[in-house]
Design a protein around this motif. Structure first.
Motif, PDB file in Angstrom:
ATOM      1  N   GLU A  38       0.775  -1.235   0.011  1.00 60.26           N
ATOM      2  CA  GLU A  38      -0.012   0.017  -0.098  1.00 60.26           C
ATOM      3  C   GLU A  38       0.691   1.035  -0.019  1.00 60.26           C
ATOM      4  O   GLU A  38       0.484   2.141  -0.894  1.00 60.26           O
ATOM      5  N   ARG A  39       1.834   1.283   0.766  1.00 62.36           N
ATOM      6  CA  ARG A  39       2.727   2.479   0.778  1.00 62.36           C
ATOM      7  C   ARG A  39       3.327   2.759  -0.295  1.00 62.36           C
ATOM      8  O   ARG A  39       3.405   3.829  -0.802  1.00 62.36           O
ATOM      9  N   ALA A  40       3.984   1.700  -1.170  1.00 57.50           N
ATOM     10  CA  ALA A  40       4.471   2.025  -2.306  1.00 57.50           C
ATOM     11  C   ALA A  40       3.511   2.519  -3.408  1.00 57.50           C
ATOM     12  O   ALA A  40       3.785   3.303  -4.305  1.00 57.50           O
ATOM     13  N   ALA A  41       2.175   1.978  -3.290  1.00 58.72           N
ATOM     14  CA  ALA A  41       1.161   2.071  -4.415  1.00 58.72           C
ATOM     15  C   ALA A  41       0.916   3.699  -4.246  1.00 58.72           C
ATOM     16  O   ALA A  41       0.705   4.495  -5.165  1.00 58.72           O
ATOM     17  N   ILE A  42       0.777   4.264  -3.054  1.00 57.08           N
ATOM     18  CA  ILE A  42       0.377   5.325  -2.613  1.00 57.08           C
ATOM     19  C   ILE A  42       1.301   6.467  -3.281  1.00 57.08           C
ATOM     20  O   ILE A  42       1.196   7.527  -3.749  1.00 57.08           O
ATOM     21  N   ALA A  43       2.669   5.868  -2.872  1.00 55.82           N
ATOM     22  CA  ALA A  43       3.744   6.922  -3.231  1.00 55.82           C
ATOM     23  C   ALA A  43       3.938   6.925  -4.594  1.00 55.82           C
ATOM     24  O   ALA A  43       4.167   8.064  -5.194  1.00 55.82           O
ATOM     25  N   THR A  44       3.826   5.941  -5.357  1.00 57.55           N
ATOM     26  CA  THR A  44       3.790   6.107  -6.813  1.00 57.55           C
ATOM     27  C   THR A  44       2.906   6.877  -7.581  1.00 57.55           C
ATOM     28  O   THR A  44       3.167   7.743  -8.453  1.00 57.55           O
ATOM     29  N   ALA A  45       1.472   6.698  -7.051  1.00 58.25           N
ATOM     30  CA  ALA A  45       0.664   7.783  -7.409  1.00 58.25           C
ATOM     31  C   ALA A  45       0.886   9.115  -6.935  1.00 58.25           C
ATOM     32  O   ALA A  45       0.218  10.223  -7.860  1.00 58.25           O
ATOM     33  N   ALA A  46       1.504   9.342  -5.890  1.00 55.63           N
ATOM     34  CA  ALA A  46       1.830  10.809  -5.513  1.00 55.63           C
ATOM     35  C   ALA A  46       3.062  11.157  -6.355  1.00 55.63           C
ATOM     36  O   ALA A  46       3.157  12.438  -6.410  1.00 55.63           O
ATOM     37  N   ASN A  47       3.516  10.396  -7.005  1.00 57.03           N
ATOM     38  CA  ASN A  47       4.955  10.972  -7.806  1.00 57.03           C
ATOM     39  C   ASN A  47       4.897  10.988  -9.196  1.00 57.03           C
ATOM     40  O   ASN A  47       6.038  11.367  -9.977  1.00 57.03           O
ATOM     41  N   VAL A  48       4.000  10.625  -9.855  1.00 60.76           N
ATOM     42  CA  VAL A  48       3.598  10.834 -11.134  1.00 60.76           C
ATOM     43  C   VAL A  48       3.479  12.386 -11.611  1.00 60.76           C
ATOM     44  O   VAL A  48       2.956  13.206 -10.614  1.00 60.76           O
ATOM     45  N   ALA A 104      10.781   5.908  -7.516  1.00 63.93           N
ATOM     46  CA  ALA A 104      10.872   7.073  -6.181  1.00 63.93           C
ATOM     47  C   ALA A 104      10.190   6.195  -5.354  1.00 63.93           C
ATOM     48  O   ALA A 104      10.452   6.388  -4.201  1.00 63.93           O
ATOM     49  N   ALA A 105       9.205   5.578  -5.350  1.00 66.00           N
ATOM     50  CA  ALA A 105       8.259   4.897  -4.343  1.00 66.00           C
ATOM     51  C   ALA A 105       9.241   3.796  -3.584  1.00 66.00           C
ATOM     52  O   ALA A 105       8.802   3.476  -2.646  1.00 66.00           O
ATOM     53  N   GLN A 106      10.241   3.222  -4.441  1.00 68.49           N
ATOM     54  CA  GLN A 106      10.825   1.980  -3.888  1.00 68.49           C
ATOM     55  C   GLN A 106      12.074   2.616  -3.100  1.00 68.49           C
ATOM     56  O   GLN A 106      12.869   1.907  -2.435  1.00 68.49           O
ATOM     57  N   SER A 107      12.367   3.631  -3.290  1.00 70.06           N
ATOM     58  CA  SER A 107      13.649   4.483  -2.478  1.00 70.06           C
ATOM     59  C   SER A 107      13.185   5.018  -1.151  1.00 70.06           C
ATOM     60  O   SER A 107      12.227   5.006  -0.746  1.00 70.06           O
TER      61      SER A 107
END
Length: 107
Positions: A38-48, A104-107
């Motif tokens: 979940e954390r990575a999914a939300i971060a991915t959506a936030a970083n596009v 970015a979400a993975q770092s």
């Protein structure tokens, strides 16, 4: 990215049914499961930067959403799932944007 869910992929569980029903093509909606939950999914959506964070309403812009947060805490949708609705932007720009957001979400 952990998985791609798209009926046009031959390894998609519903591919045979989709191929019979979607004779004009498989459409421009797909989902991805993001490695990291979940954390990575939300971060991915936030970083596009090109994709817009919104639910698809039939427009021409590319949209991304973390469906579980839209539906709320009782959502049956996996928390690592992002729903993508591909618009008319250049496909290479969309891919590059999604790739940088995933990284970015993975770092």
């Amino acid at each position: 990215m952990q998985d791609v869910l798209y009926p046009g992929l031959t390894n998609f569980p519903g591919h045979a049914v989709a191929a019979r029903q979607m004779q004009g093509g498989f459409g421009a909606m797909l989902s991805i499961r993001v490695k990291g939950g979940e954390r990575a999914a939300i971060a991915t959506a936030a970083n596009v930067q090109i994709w817009k964070r919104a639910t698809s309403i039939g427009g021409v812009e590319s949209l991304i959403e973390q469906r579980a947060s839209v539906e709320g805490p009782d959502s049956p949708c996996p928390k690592d799932l992002l729903r993508l609705s591909v618009g008319i932007e250049d496909v290479s720009d969309l891919i590059a944007d999604l790739e940088q957001a995933l990284k970015a979400a993975q770092s």
